[in-house]
Design an enzyme around this catalytic site. Structure first.
Site, PDB file in Angstrom:
ATOM      1  N   GLY A 278       0.854  -1.181   0.000  1.00  0.00           N
ATOM      2  CA  GLY A 278       0.000   0.000   0.000  1.00  0.00           C
ATOM      3  C   GLY A 278       0.892   1.234   0.000  1.00  0.00           C
ATOM      4  O   GLY A 278       1.040   1.945  -0.990  1.00  0.00           O
ATOM      5  N   ARG A 279       1.544   1.437   1.143  1.00  0.00           N
ATOM      6  CA  ARG A 279       2.385   2.620   1.338  1.00  0.00           C
ATOM      7  C   ARG A 279       3.440   2.771   0.239  1.00  0.00           C
ATOM      8  O   ARG A 279       3.608   3.847  -0.318  1.00  0.00           O
ATOM      9  CB  ARG A 279       3.092   2.475   2.695  1.00  0.00           C
ATOM     10  CG  ARG A 279       3.772   3.716   3.208  1.00  0.00           C
ATOM     11  CD  ARG A 279       4.527   3.397   4.504  1.00  0.00           C
ATOM     12  NE  ARG A 279       3.753   2.606   5.428  1.00  0.00           N
ATOM     13  CZ  ARG A 279       2.948   3.106   6.356  1.00  0.00           C
ATOM     14  NH1 ARG A 279       2.832   4.400   6.491  1.00  0.00           N
ATOM     15  NH2 ARG A 279       2.274   2.299   7.159  1.00  0.00           N
ATOM     16  N   CYS A 345     -10.519  21.115  17.963  1.00  0.00           N
ATOM     17  CA  CYS A 345     -10.415  21.470  19.370  1.00  0.00           C
ATOM     18  C   CYS A 345      -9.677  20.368  20.122  1.00  0.00           C
ATOM     19  O   CYS A 345     -10.225  19.731  21.021  1.00  0.00           O
ATOM     20  CB  CYS A 345     -11.805  21.710  19.947  1.00  0.00           C
ATOM     21  SG  CYS A 345     -12.706  22.949  19.013  1.00  0.00           S
TER      22      CYS A 345
HETATM   23  C1  LIG Z   1      -2.351  -2.638   5.703  1.00  0.00           C
HETATM   24  C2  LIG Z   1      -2.146  -3.908   4.984  1.00  0.00           C
HETATM   25  C3  LIG Z   1      -1.340  -3.963   3.848  1.00  0.00           C
HETATM   26  C4  LIG Z   1      -0.583  -2.764   3.323  1.00  0.00           C
HETATM   27  O1  LIG Z   1       0.344  -2.297   4.213  1.00  0.00           O
HETATM   28  P1  LIG Z   1       1.377  -1.133   3.773  1.00  0.00           P
HETATM   29  O2  LIG Z   1       2.107  -0.833   5.030  1.00  0.00           O
HETATM   30  O3  LIG Z   1       0.571  -0.008   3.283  1.00  0.00           O
HETATM   31  O4  LIG Z   1       2.250  -1.717   2.718  1.00  0.00           O
HETATM   32  C5  LIG Z   1      -1.235  -5.157   3.186  1.00  0.00           C
HETATM   33  N1  LIG Z   1      -1.877  -6.270   3.612  1.00  0.00           N
HETATM   34  C6  LIG Z   1      -2.662  -6.255   4.707  1.00  0.00           C
HETATM   35  C7  LIG Z   1      -3.350  -7.500   5.110  1.00  0.00           C
HETATM   36  C8  LIG Z   1      -2.819  -5.085   5.419  1.00  0.00           C
HETATM   37  O5  LIG Z   1      -3.595  -5.078   6.518  1.00  0.00           O
END
Ligand SMILES: *Cc1c(COP(=O)(O)O)cnc(C)c1O
Length: 429
Positions: A278-279, A345
């Site tokens: 993801g990241r 706040c």
């Molecule tokens: C959050 C998650 C990812 C992605 O994680 P990143 O740190 O964004 O690479 C992949 N697989 C699962 C099951 C996750 O919960």
């Protein structure tokens, strides 16, 4: 010290915010494309390689569609994420369903879509069977491993799986594999996510060794085919300018060495590698853009901006660092220390504390780096603050609104009252 440069100039950004008011999220199409190509090159040695983008990081169809062009699937963990995947035309092996504490109806929904379901617990074998109510089991399923202890390599500890709520122990994984085999599942993949935002080229290779070992045990001892090993997410990005970035080519190479040492000699050279990044896929290619609306000098020097933790929660939640560039002052010396705050706040509502920046004035535009993943998606509506628009800076320099900003009408949509005397403004197209 390495410098972090915005992917837009000040003039470009002023033109953009004259169309799409701040705060807004801006994404860089060219950067996204170059990065996904680097990932695919790094794993080109594995013909079955596939990235399943972790939808929760940035659930925007326009961005996911870019990744889709390169063959990426998606990793979902909830009903709504599955609906999003379905709406984008994803089905079957395009979708990994890696959930935990899973409502049974979501197992059924994932099964309907033909998604590859990644089980988080031994008891989920029976839960899944109940959820699909007597239909035949899928051909291919997956198990999420939690090896316990600390997960470490020569260069340090990546994380403490033992304290994580996720996954099955290895003996449970073997038992689940036997049960699934007896229920008619023909292919069983293995998965683990043991650390977050790792900044080392050793995490994936170390994880690969662990999962390849389990894959060999499952195929040999249980006699069920292992079609792929899922290294999941966890490869990080350098949020701080002084941090060294991951080298995805070195990471791919490290995984290849483990593959040739463990899987190939076991006669398992057909195993595909999957990732659920993801990241790494999007974080550096998205920014939160916000304008300074107040300057305040009390016991600290504050820059009040028009964004807040409702737009970017990571600093409040994890004390996370996001680098900030004052547009037009990229090369000015950082002579001041500012607390950069939002208007919630909550004293913890700040994008940065005691941050060294050039002298900054009301009206300056701030470019908050590395917000392209786990940024907009973590937003919330505390204090009645609404989530911002998302805009794509296309490769040709044009811009495209890929999510409109929320309006009070969205906030009131779940209530049965309307604000008195106020006609709710419809969002602009
Ligand atoms: C959050 C998650 C990812 C992605 O994680 P990143 O740190 O964004 O690479 C992949 N697989 C699962 C099951 C996750 O919960």
């Amino acid at each position: 010290m390495a410098q972090k440069r915005p992917f837009v100039t000040r003039d470009q950004l002023e033109a953009i915010v004259s169309r799409y008011p701040t705060p807004l999220y801006l994404y860089d199409e060219a950067g996204i494309r170059a990065n996904v190509r680097r990932l695919l090159d790094a794993f080109a040695w594995n013909p079955g390689f596939r990235e399943y983008f972790a939808v929760k990081a940035t659930p925007n169809p326009a961005l996911i569609a870019i990744l889709q062009e390169y063959g990426c699937g998606v990793d979902c963990s909830s009903e709504t994420e599955l609906l999003l995947a379905e709406a984008m035309g994803m089905r079957d092996s395009d979708i990994m369903f890696s959930s935990n504490d899973t409502p049974l109806a979501e197992f059924a929904q994932a099964h309907r879509l033909g998604a590859i379901v990644n089980l988080d617990d031994l008891t989920h074998v029976d839960a899944f069977v109940r959820a699909i109510g007597g239909q035949p089991m899928p051909d291919t399923m997956s198990l999420r491993l939690n090896p316990g202890g600390d997960f470490a390599c020569a260069n340090g500890i990546f994380g403490s799986p033992e304290d994580a709520k996720f996954g099955l122990t290895e003996p449970q994984a073997i038992e689940a594999a036997v049960r699934l085999r007896d229920l008619g599942v023909r292919n069983l993949a293995v998965h683990a996510l043991l650390a977050s935002n790792t900044l080392t080229n050793d995490y994936y290779p170390a994880l690969a060794r662990l999962l390849f070992g389990l894959a060999v045990r499952i195929q040999r001892e249980v006699g069920i085919h292992v079609p792929f090993v899922n290294l999941s997410g966890g490869v990080g990005v350098a949020y701080r300018p002084e941090e060294p970035d991951n080298d995805i080519v070195a990471i791919g190479e490290g995984v290849r060495r483990a593959y040739e040492e463990i899987l190939v000699p076991a006669g398992m050279g057909d195993v595909a590698i999957c990732t659920e990044l993801g990241r790494f896929m999007l974080a550096p290619y998205g920014a939160l853009v916000t304008r300074v609306i107040h300057e305040k000098h009390t016991y600290h020097d504050y820059l009040g901006v028009d964004a807040c933790a409702a737009n970017l929660m990571r600093p409040m939640l994890y004390d996370a660092y996001h680098h900030i560039t004052v547009m037009g002052k990229e090369d000015a010396p950082a002579t001041h220390a500012y607390d950069v705050t939002g208007m919630l706040c909550e004293n913890s509502d700040r994008l940065a504390s005691a941050r060294a920046l050039p002298e900054t004035r009301v009206g300056d535009l701030l470019f908050v780096h590395d917000c392209g993943a786990h940024g907009h998606s973590m937003g919330y509506t505390y204090n009645g603050r609404l989530r911002s628009a998302e805009v794509l800076l296309c490769e040709d320099g044009s811009t495209r609104l890929i999510r409109r900003a929320e309006t009070p009408a969205d906030y009131f949509a779940t209530l049965d009252v309307l604000p008195v005397g106020k006609r709710l403004k419809r969002a602009r197209p």
